[in-house]
Structure formats: C-alpha cells, structure tokens
Scaffold this active site. Structure first.
Site, PDB file in Angstrom:
ATOM      1  N   GLU A 198      -3.800  -4.403 -11.864  1.00 22.93           N
ATOM      2  CA  GLU A 198      -4.493  -4.883 -13.135  1.00 22.93           C
ATOM      3  C   GLU A 198      -4.464  -6.404 -12.720  1.00 22.93           C
ATOM      4  O   GLU A 198      -3.627  -7.010 -12.242  1.00 22.93           O
ATOM      5  CB  GLU A 198      -3.804  -4.754 -14.298  1.00 22.93           C
ATOM      6  CG  GLU A 198      -3.961  -3.143 -14.892  1.00 22.93           C
ATOM      7  CD  GLU A 198      -3.348  -2.708 -15.970  1.00 22.93           C
ATOM      8  OE1 GLU A 198      -3.120  -3.882 -16.891  1.00 22.93           O
ATOM      9  OE2 GLU A 198      -3.136  -1.847 -16.499  1.00 22.93           O
ATOM     10  N   ASP A 209      -6.684  -1.678   5.467  1.00 24.00           N
ATOM     11  CA  ASP A 209      -6.096  -0.749   4.559  1.00 24.00           C
ATOM     12  C   ASP A 209      -4.771   0.137   5.173  1.00 24.00           C
ATOM     13  O   ASP A 209      -3.773  -0.531   5.666  1.00 24.00           O
ATOM     14  CB  ASP A 209      -6.919   0.176   3.856  1.00 24.00           C
ATOM     15  CG  ASP A 209      -6.519   0.739   2.530  1.00 24.00           C
ATOM     16  OD1 ASP A 209      -5.231   1.040   2.344  1.00 24.00           O
ATOM     17  OD2 ASP A 209      -7.195   1.037   1.572  1.00 24.00           O
TER      18      ASP A 209
END
Length: 332
Positions: free
Chosen positions: A158, A243
């Site tokens: 977040e 990634d």
C-alpha cells in the site's frame, strides 16, 4: 502475426527503446500457448515439481494455490481456508501434499491434495515484523536454494510501493533458523542459483536491475553483488521493471518484465539480452522450466488491476532450444 501461433525471430542486432542491448544469436522458433483454465488475477511464484509432473503457482490477491497437471493438461484451483494472500508456493521435501506458502507477513505450511477446491493451513512456519500492527508489508517471491533453504522477501503493498526501501530478504534454514539476508529492499522478487559458477541471482524490482552474487553453497551466504542487467533509463518513466527469474542449464537467465510484454533471455557474463520472448499481455510476472525434459518455459502473468483478456493466463513456451534446472524443495 498472432503471438499464439508460431513465432519466427530473425537474426538481429539492435538496441531497444530504453537502451537494453539485444543480440539474438540465431534464428529462434518458439510457440506460445495459454494453459487451459489457468487464469489468476495476479499469477506468481511458479514451481515445477518433477515427482508429480506438475506446475504449482499462486493467485496472490485471491489467496489461491494452483496446480497444472502435465499429463491431464488441466489446472486445479484451490482456495486456502482463512487466507487472504498467497504469494509463493514451494513443496516440502519428503512430505507429499505439503507446501510452504507466503501469506502476508508469515510463511505458512499448507496441506493440499492437488485436486480439492479448498486447502488448509497446518501451521505458521515463521513470521516477520511481529508486533508491528499497522505495517502494510507482505511476502512476495520465494524459492528454495539447491540445499533446501528458503529465501523469501517482502514488499510494501500500500502507498508508495516503488520508493519504499524498508523491506528485506529473509532466509529460513532446516531446523527453524530465520535470518535477514538483505535490508534496504524495495520489492523483493526473482531468485536463481548456479552451482557450477557458485552464483546467486536476485531481483529487487525497485532497483530495475538484476544482481549477481558470489554464493557460498555450504553456508548459504551471498556476497559481492554486481549488476548484470540494468533496465533503468535516464527518464524513470521509461524504466523496465524486472519481476520473477529463472535460469537454464547453460547459466542464462530468463527475466520476466512486469511492464514490457516480455521475458528477456540474458547472458549474465555479458549483460546482453540474447532473446526477447514476446507475449500478448503486458504484465509478465515469473517463469519456471518444466515438462518431462525441463524444456518447456511456463510463464505467469497478471491482470491487475483490470487488464483485458489473455492477461492473467499462464503460458507455456516451447521450441526455445534450452533446458532448465530442477527446482529445489524446502527442507524443514
């Protein structure tokens, strides 16, 4: 040309828009196909299990684990009871139907028969940042090294995710010892090892590069990091974000580009991208070698937040002319 049909890549020498040197050494014929019913909104953490001839992977935000059965050509989906997040899955050595799974700030032991639509948590193996009630971090990628040690890192999920540097890479060793391998981490991601060259490879996506470490396989300790692939650009908006990661039997790396529709095959000795494997969807999350001969590259993708059809599918890539290395299970 439809990317799901046969793709012919001609001999070229060029530089991509962000300055990455691409040197495709020979004509490569490969085929990309989605696995049936393989959708995961945020697919990640693929692990090929030789014993069951299965690809295990996760749907992170759904708290699901999945298994692709090679013989049946079928994908099974399972929701872990009581779990909101599942970020990676690795089988446990010597324990059939048992797995370690990243879940929030914990690594848990999960029982699953590989078929049932639900699976259950046996216990929490370990947790990080205990007592930090409001910390918005979760485990991200995780793998076992060739000696069965689990390496798993965290990320903020977040707020300012890319610029937060308070995550870490952890190591779990047989018997229960947990240590911090690296701090000052943004988004902990891909891992791979090469026993022949005594190297470990690691991706912190926030750094937009791939690092190589000298690796002591007896002690499980990486040292002397150096960048072997730089995907940063002078304009940060043009950065490519690496990634997940895997390696082939010749030591070449296969780097998933989260914002680039591609996996890069990279020679870590030169930093040159030998091949760009293109996909019909943008967010490529990770890859693992599998199949009876370890010559099929299985690739997970993401549909987050709301990408069109084909995003979120798991793909198989054949005809690459390369083979992978067996993946290791976790030793508890």
């Amino acid at each position: 040309m439809d990317l799901l049909s046969l793709i012919i890549i001609s001999l070229i020498l060029c530089s991509s828009a962000n300055g990455v040197e691409i040197d495709e050494e020979a004509t490569i014929l490969y085929k990309i196909e989605p696995l049936p019913n393989s959708y995961a909104h945020l697919g990640e953490g693929p692990h090929w299990d030789i014993e069951t001839q299965s690809l295990y992977y996760v749907d992170i935000d759904a708290g699901k684990i999945l298994r692709y059965d090679y013989q049946q050509n079928k994908v099974y989906h399972s929701k872990i009871k009581g779990i909101a997040l599942a970020s990676f899955i690795v089988p446990i050595e010597g324990q059939s139907g048992k797995f370690v799974v990243g879940s929030g700030r914990s690594v848990i032991v999960v029982s699953w028969d590989g078929v049932s639509e639900t699976s259950k948590v046996d216990r929490v193996l370990f947790s990080v940042l205990p007592g930090e009630k409001y910390v918005v971090y979760r485990f991200n990628d995780g793998k076992a090294d060739p000696r069965g040690r689990l390496f798993a890192g965290t990320m903020r999920y977040e707020g300012d995710v890319l610029n937060d540097r308070s995550s870490a890479l952890y190591k779990y060793e047989k018997g229960g010892k947990v240590t911090v391998v690296k701090t000052d981490v943004g988004i902990s991601n891909g891992l791979a090892w090469n026993e022949q060259t005594k190297k470990m490879y690691y991706i912190d996506t926030s750094d937009c590069n791939v690092k190589e470490y000298d690796y002591d396989f007896d002690a499980g300790v990486p040292s002397n990091p150096k960048v072997v692939l730089n995907l940063c650009n002078s304009n940060p908006q043009d950065n490519l974000w690496p990634d997940g990661l895997t390696i082939d039997s010749k030591g070449n790396l296969y780097v998933a580009i989260n914002n680039g529709h591609a996996i890069y095959k990279v020679n870590p000795s030169t930093g040159i991208v030998l091949l760009e494997i293109k996909f019909p969807t943008k967010q490529i999350t990770s890859a693992a070698w599998g199949g009876p001969n370890l010559d099929i590259l299985y690739v997970t993708t993401s549909a987050s937040p709301d990408l069109p059809a084909q995003a979120g599918s798991t793909y198989k890539v054949t005809g690459l002319g390369a083979r992978g290395l067996p993946m290791s299970k976790v030793q508890l």
